[in-house]
Each structure stands twice: as structure tokens, then as C-alpha cells.
Design a protein around this motif. Structure first.
Motif, PDB file in Angstrom:
ATOM      1  N   PHE A 146      -8.820   2.100  -6.375  1.00  0.00           N
ATOM      2  CA  PHE A 146     -10.225   2.488  -5.657  1.00  0.00           C
ATOM      3  C   PHE A 146     -10.112   3.576  -4.690  1.00  0.00           C
ATOM      4  O   PHE A 146     -11.169   4.004  -4.040  1.00  0.00           O
ATOM      5  CB  PHE A 146     -11.046   1.282  -5.445  1.00  0.00           C
ATOM      6  CG  PHE A 146     -11.359   0.373  -6.573  1.00  0.00           C
ATOM      7  CD1 PHE A 146     -12.230   0.851  -7.700  1.00  0.00           C
ATOM      8  CD2 PHE A 146     -10.606  -0.658  -6.883  1.00  0.00           C
ATOM      9  CE1 PHE A 146     -12.401   0.009  -8.915  1.00  0.00           C
ATOM     10  CE2 PHE A 146     -10.907  -1.545  -8.025  1.00  0.00           C
ATOM     11  CZ  PHE A 146     -11.603  -1.124  -8.990  1.00  0.00           C
ATOM     12  N   ASN A 147      -8.742   3.748  -4.230  1.00  0.00           N
ATOM     13  CA  ASN A 147      -8.574   4.809  -3.149  1.00  0.00           C
ATOM     14  C   ASN A 147      -9.375   4.481  -1.969  1.00  0.00           C
ATOM     15  O   ASN A 147     -10.222   5.429  -1.249  1.00  0.00           O
ATOM     16  CB  ASN A 147      -8.909   6.271  -3.783  1.00  0.00           C
ATOM     17  CG  ASN A 147      -8.414   7.413  -2.861  1.00  0.00           C
ATOM     18  OD1 ASN A 147      -7.397   7.222  -2.364  1.00  0.00           O
ATOM     19  ND2 ASN A 147      -9.025   8.481  -2.514  1.00  0.00           N
ATOM     20  N   LYS A 148      -9.292   3.349  -1.404  1.00  0.00           N
ATOM     21  CA  LYS A 148      -9.785   2.805  -0.215  1.00  0.00           C
ATOM     22  C   LYS A 148      -8.922   2.076   0.565  1.00  0.00           C
ATOM     23  O   LYS A 148      -8.013   1.713   0.129  1.00  0.00           O
ATOM     24  CB  LYS A 148     -11.302   2.228  -0.766  1.00  0.00           C
ATOM     25  CG  LYS A 148     -10.995   0.865  -1.316  1.00  0.00           C
ATOM     26  CD  LYS A 148     -12.335   0.239  -1.610  1.00  0.00           C
ATOM     27  CE  LYS A 148     -12.383  -0.968  -2.371  1.00  0.00           C
ATOM     28  NZ  LYS A 148     -13.366  -1.753  -2.753  1.00  0.00           N
ATOM     29  N   ALA A 149      -9.297   1.728   1.684  1.00  0.00           N
ATOM     30  CA  ALA A 149      -8.386   0.828   2.802  1.00  0.00           C
ATOM     31  C   ALA A 149      -9.523   0.030   3.366  1.00  0.00           C
ATOM     32  O   ALA A 149     -10.480   0.425   3.962  1.00  0.00           O
ATOM     33  CB  ALA A 149      -7.368   1.459   3.342  1.00  0.00           C
ATOM     34  N   GLU A 150      -8.775  -1.298   3.926  1.00  0.00           N
ATOM     35  CA  GLU A 150      -9.700  -1.964   4.694  1.00  0.00           C
ATOM     36  C   GLU A 150      -8.651  -1.943   6.026  1.00  0.00           C
ATOM     37  O   GLU A 150      -7.561  -2.048   6.249  1.00  0.00           O
ATOM     38  CB  GLU A 150      -9.392  -3.701   4.241  1.00  0.00           C
ATOM     39  CG  GLU A 150     -10.009  -4.477   5.425  1.00  0.00           C
ATOM     40  CD  GLU A 150     -10.351  -5.736   4.846  1.00  0.00           C
ATOM     41  OE1 GLU A 150     -11.174  -6.596   5.446  1.00  0.00           O
ATOM     42  OE2 GLU A 150      -9.905  -6.319   3.600  1.00  0.00           O
ATOM     43  N   ASP A 170       1.309   0.403   0.298  1.00  0.00           N
ATOM     44  CA  ASP A 170       0.093  -0.444   0.116  1.00  0.00           C
ATOM     45  C   ASP A 170      -0.539  -0.953   1.656  1.00  0.00           C
ATOM     46  O   ASP A 170      -1.447  -1.719   1.556  1.00  0.00           O
ATOM     47  CB  ASP A 170       0.340  -1.426  -0.985  1.00  0.00           C
ATOM     48  CG  ASP A 170       1.189  -2.431  -0.550  1.00  0.00           C
ATOM     49  OD1 ASP A 170       1.862  -2.420   0.587  1.00  0.00           O
ATOM     50  OD2 ASP A 170       1.388  -3.232  -1.328  1.00  0.00           O
ATOM     51  N   GLN A 171       0.295  -0.993   2.581  1.00  0.00           N
ATOM     52  CA  GLN A 171      -0.357  -1.502   3.907  1.00  0.00           C
ATOM     53  C   GLN A 171       0.430  -0.557   5.046  1.00  0.00           C
ATOM     54  O   GLN A 171       1.789  -0.344   5.041  1.00  0.00           O
ATOM     55  CB  GLN A 171       0.144  -2.745   4.043  1.00  0.00           C
ATOM     56  CG  GLN A 171      -0.507  -3.352   5.405  1.00  0.00           C
ATOM     57  CD  GLN A 171      -1.059  -4.747   5.159  1.00  0.00           C
ATOM     58  OE1 GLN A 171      -0.463  -5.606   4.483  1.00  0.00           O
ATOM     59  NE2 GLN A 171      -2.084  -5.228   5.982  1.00  0.00           N
ATOM     60  N   ILE A 222      -4.197  -0.742   1.834  1.00  0.00           N
ATOM     61  CA  ILE A 222      -4.737   0.088   0.840  1.00  0.00           C
ATOM     62  C   ILE A 222      -4.982  -0.556  -0.582  1.00  0.00           C
ATOM     63  O   ILE A 222      -4.308  -1.350  -1.212  1.00  0.00           O
ATOM     64  CB  ILE A 222      -3.450   1.165   0.314  1.00  0.00           C
ATOM     65  CG1 ILE A 222      -3.143   1.749   1.821  1.00  0.00           C
ATOM     66  CG2 ILE A 222      -4.038   2.449  -0.274  1.00  0.00           C
ATOM     67  CD1 ILE A 222      -3.945   2.527   2.825  1.00  0.00           C
ATOM     68  N   ASP A 223      -6.078  -0.234  -1.229  1.00  0.00           N
ATOM     69  CA  ASP A 223      -6.595  -0.649  -2.550  1.00  0.00           C
ATOM     70  C   ASP A 223      -6.204   0.751  -3.281  1.00  0.00           C
ATOM     71  O   ASP A 223      -7.346   1.534  -3.439  1.00  0.00           O
ATOM     72  CB  ASP A 223      -8.001  -1.004  -2.502  1.00  0.00           C
ATOM     73  CG  ASP A 223      -8.381  -1.568  -3.834  1.00  0.00           C
ATOM     74  OD1 ASP A 223      -7.755  -1.330  -4.792  1.00  0.00           O
ATOM     75  OD2 ASP A 223      -9.424  -2.293  -3.741  1.00  0.00           O
ATOM     76  N   LYS A 224      -4.928   0.927  -3.934  1.00  0.00           N
ATOM     77  CA  LYS A 224      -4.820   1.982  -4.659  1.00  0.00           C
ATOM     78  C   LYS A 224      -5.905   2.595  -5.665  1.00  0.00           C
ATOM     79  O   LYS A 224      -6.368   3.625  -5.789  1.00  0.00           O
ATOM     80  CB  LYS A 224      -3.460   2.164  -5.180  1.00  0.00           C
ATOM     81  CG  LYS A 224      -2.313   2.340  -3.965  1.00  0.00           C
ATOM     82  CD  LYS A 224      -0.979   2.174  -4.462  1.00  0.00           C
ATOM     83  CE  LYS A 224      -0.068   2.270  -3.386  1.00  0.00           C
ATOM     84  NZ  LYS A 224       1.341   2.232  -3.750  1.00  0.00           N
TER      85      LYS A 224
END
Length: 180
Positions: free
Chosen positions: A94-98, A68-69, A90-92
Motif C-alpha cells: 500500500f506504499n505507506k508506513a507507520e 520493511d522497517q 513499511i507496508d509495501k
């Protein structure tokens, strides 16, 4: 998703790999050299202690285990010297990442941050199969916005009063890039 074994990402001038306990002194030294790191970010305290550095290294280990990171130390290829850090949170669902990053002030304005950011975006899209990678910067930190633009990210807008730090509401400029 199967467990990802993070080894390293090699670019023209850099090696991105897992930070380790051997890096604690260097991390603390860089982030204590100037209060700018704290002023320009949400999560970097000042002063930056060895315990803060241990927390960051543990966060890297835990993030890799939990997928997750993904936290990378940025190192000079020629000497293996640690000069910064870059990560994807990781924002699993929503399949996105910051995206986040910092670089030793001695190495600013040499394209190292852009090189590291481009490579971690490629990692996020090719290895992690993310759809979206986004990042923000305080409106006062225009250099960070230039890094995002050079890495192919597009400005999407301004998040008004997005965070509250040191008694001040901070506006953030939002950038993103899509895996298309």
C-alpha cells in the motif's frame, strides 16, 4: 526498489543513524528510567532488559536488509549521545508506513522529537517514495499528538478500542501526512 544503504540523516541538532550493539546499555537505561515509555506505547515493555534492546537493534538490522522497517537511533549532533529512537514500519503493498518514536525524558519539550519526526517523514517521502505516513497515540498521550501536528501530520480520527493493553482497551488518535 533497489537496496537502500542507510547511513545517516543529519538535522540542525541531531544525527539519525542505525542503532548498534554498543548502544544496548544506553537504550536499556533510558527505557528503564520511567514506566511512562511502556504506558504510552504498545511495544515498549517495562522493565526494559538488555535482551529487549538487542531485539530492537536486530529489528533495525533485519528491517534494513528486508527494506520493511527503517529504525534510527536519535543522537545529539554535538556529542553523538543516543537520546531516542524513531522508525518507519513499511507496508509495501500500500506504499505507506507507520511512524513510531520515543525520546529520553530528560530531553522532552526541546523540539528534538519533532525535529527527528520531520526528518524521517522527509526521508520516507524523498528516499522511499512513500505516499502516506501515519501514526497513532493513546488518547491520554496528548504530547505525542502535538509532535505529530508540529511535524505536519493531520488528525484523521479516533480508533475506538484499537488495542488492549494491561487489561484496558485503548483508544488511539490517528494522524497522517500524504506525499503530494
Amino acid at each position: 526498489m533497489s537496496r537502500i544503504q542507510l547511513s545517516q540523516i543529519i538535522t540542525k541538532r541531531l544525527i539519525l543513524n542505525q542503532p548498534s550493539l554498543n548502544d544496548l546499555g544506553k537504550i536499556s537505561s533510558i527505557l528503564n528510567a520511567s514506566e511512562l515509555y511502556s504506558k504510552n506505547t504498545i511495544n515498549i515493555p517495562f522493565p526494559y532488559t538488555l535482551d529487549n534492546a538487542k531485539f530492537w537493534v536486530k529489528l533495525a538490522d533485519d528491517g534494513l536488509k528486508n527494506q520493511d522497517q527503517y529504525i534510527f537511533a536519535i543522537r545529539l549532533k554535538e556529542s553523538n549521545e543516543l537520546i531516542g529512537g524513531v522508525d518507519l514500519g513499511i507496508d509495501k503493498p500500500f506504499n505507506k508506513a507507520e511512524l513510531g518514536y520515543w525520546l529520553d525524558q530528560k530531553y522532552w519539550n526541546n523540539g528534538f522529537t519533532t525535529e527527528a519526526v520531520k526528518s524521517i517523514i522527509q526521508f520516507g517521502f524523498e528516499e522511499l517514495k512513500l505516499k502516506r505516513i501515519f501514526a497513532t497515540h493513546f488518547t491520554s498521550n496528548l504530547s505525542s499528538g502535538r509532535v505529530m501536528e508540529k511535524a505536519g501530520m493531520k488528525k484523521e480520527g479516533i480508533l475506538k478500542c484499537h488495542t488492549y493493553k494491561a487489561g484496558v482497551y485503548q483508544d488511539h488518535v490517528l494522524y497522517a501526512v500524504l506525499n503530494e
